[in-house]
Write a protein that holds these residues in place. Structure first.
Motif, mmCIF file in Angstrom:
data_model
loop_
_atom_site.group_PDB
_atom_site.id
_atom_site.type_symbol
_atom_site.label_atom_id
_atom_site.label_comp_id
_atom_site.label_asym_id
_atom_site.label_seq_id
_atom_site.Cartn_x
_atom_site.Cartn_y
_atom_site.Cartn_z
ATOM 1 N N LEU A 83 1.038 -1.260 -0.105
ATOM 2 C CA LEU A 83 -0.098 0.031 0.014
ATOM 3 C C LEU A 83 0.938 1.027 -0.325
ATOM 4 C CD1 LEU A 83 -3.150 -1.251 2.720
ATOM 5 C CD2 LEU A 83 -3.176 -0.466 0.208
ATOM 6 N N ARG A 84 2.514 1.652 0.790
ATOM 7 C CA ARG A 84 2.922 2.165 0.397
ATOM 8 C C ARG A 84 3.520 2.540 -0.609
ATOM 9 N NH1 ARG A 84 6.945 2.645 5.314
ATOM 10 N NH2 ARG A 84 7.571 4.462 4.381
ATOM 11 N N SER A 85 3.751 1.830 -1.199
ATOM 12 C CA SER A 85 4.349 1.848 -1.848
ATOM 13 C C SER A 85 3.794 2.509 -3.811
ATOM 14 C CB SER A 85 5.463 0.649 -2.765
ATOM 15 O OG SER A 85 4.452 -0.477 -2.899
ATOM 16 N N ALA A 86 2.152 2.168 -3.386
ATOM 17 C CA ALA A 86 1.528 1.837 -4.440
ATOM 18 C C ALA A 86 1.399 4.201 -5.462
ATOM 19 C CB ALA A 86 0.046 1.354 -3.848
ATOM 20 N N ASP A 87 1.335 3.589 -6.412
ATOM 21 C CA ASP A 87 0.842 5.215 -7.415
ATOM 22 C C ASP A 87 -0.458 6.145 -6.604
ATOM 23 O OD1 ASP A 87 3.666 5.355 -7.909
ATOM 24 O OD2 ASP A 87 3.226 4.547 -10.066
ATOM 25 N N GLY A 88 -1.322 4.362 -6.782
ATOM 26 C CA GLY A 88 -3.101 5.235 -6.706
ATOM 27 C C GLY A 88 -3.611 4.594 -5.619
#
Length: 232
Positions: free
Chosen positions: A172-177
């Motif tokens: 979740l932290r590394s997601a762009d959206g």
């Protein structure tokens, strides 16, 4: 050596919920319930005569909301610490609580373990600050991290893996959206059912926001976004 107890005012419009929260507080060593209030006016009346160390504060009160109460307290010179304990989970309310100095934000419904963790972290913070003196950077980092650690993935219900929780967190932290449950499961290398379990935990602890997207089938798709905070 017996430490001075931390006195807590429990503020919730629901008498039953206030009673349960007060019982939770009373079970945590070092904490004592000073009183229960069911409106902003009751809370102000009590605090005008009986100062406390900490307020467990609901946002939805019958006469004014919890954030307005915090503003009034600050205007009146009350420096009492505040932990929000509320069903309000919209980002505007969370952000306003942070700006007004709320030390923690606990989303209803929650377990005794969830509240205990936050109270214990608060107790650790108070003991550290009461020593006085000056602090090196390492000590400052420890102080600021004390409360953030209360929401870490190390405090999990029985049957949940810290390793899996951290995997979901990192996805979740590394997601762009926003990501769907299936996307999170695929990126973490776990089943969709497992991803759902951990996402529910993160949602209850106000670490992710949930939005619904309606597709052609008419069935809403849950999409999750990580909510950053200090120390996360």
């Amino acid at each position: 050596m017996n430490e001075t107890p931390i006195h807590v005012l429990v503020v919730d419009d629901d008498v039953r919920v206030a009673r349960i929260n007060a019982a939770y507080v009373a079970k945590v060593p070092g904490f004592r319930v000073a009183a229960q209030a069911h409106s902003a006016a009751e809370a102000l009346d009590f605090l005008s005569v009986h100062p406390v160390d900490l307020i467990l504060l609901d946002h939805y009160l019958p006469d004014e909301n919890g954030l307005d109460l915090v503003r009034r307290l600050r205007q009146l010179g009350h420096r009492t610490d505040v932990i929000m304990v509320t069903a309000a989970r919209d980002l505007a309310t969370v952000q306003s609580a942070m700006r007004l100095g709320a030390l923690q934000y606990l989303v209803k419904p929650f377990t005794f373990a969830g509240l205990r963790t936050k109270l214990e972290a608060y107790g650790t913070l108070r003991r550290t600050l009461e020593t006085g003196g000056e602090a090196e950077q390492a000590e400052v980092d420890r102080i600021f991290g004390a409360l953030a650690a209360a929401g870490s993935t190390n405090d999990l219900p029985k049957g949940h893996s810290p390793t899996t929780a951290e995997l979901v967190r990192q996805v979740l932290r590394s997601a762009d959206g926003p990501l769907s449950t299936q996307q999170i499961a695929d990126r973490a290398g776990i089943s969709r059912q497992t991803a759902q379990r951990y996402l529910k935990l993160l949602e209850r602890s106000a670490r992710v926001s949930l939005a619904l997207r309606y597709g052609e089938t008419g069935r809403p798709e849950h999409r999750y976004t990580w909510l950053p905070s200090d120390g996360s």
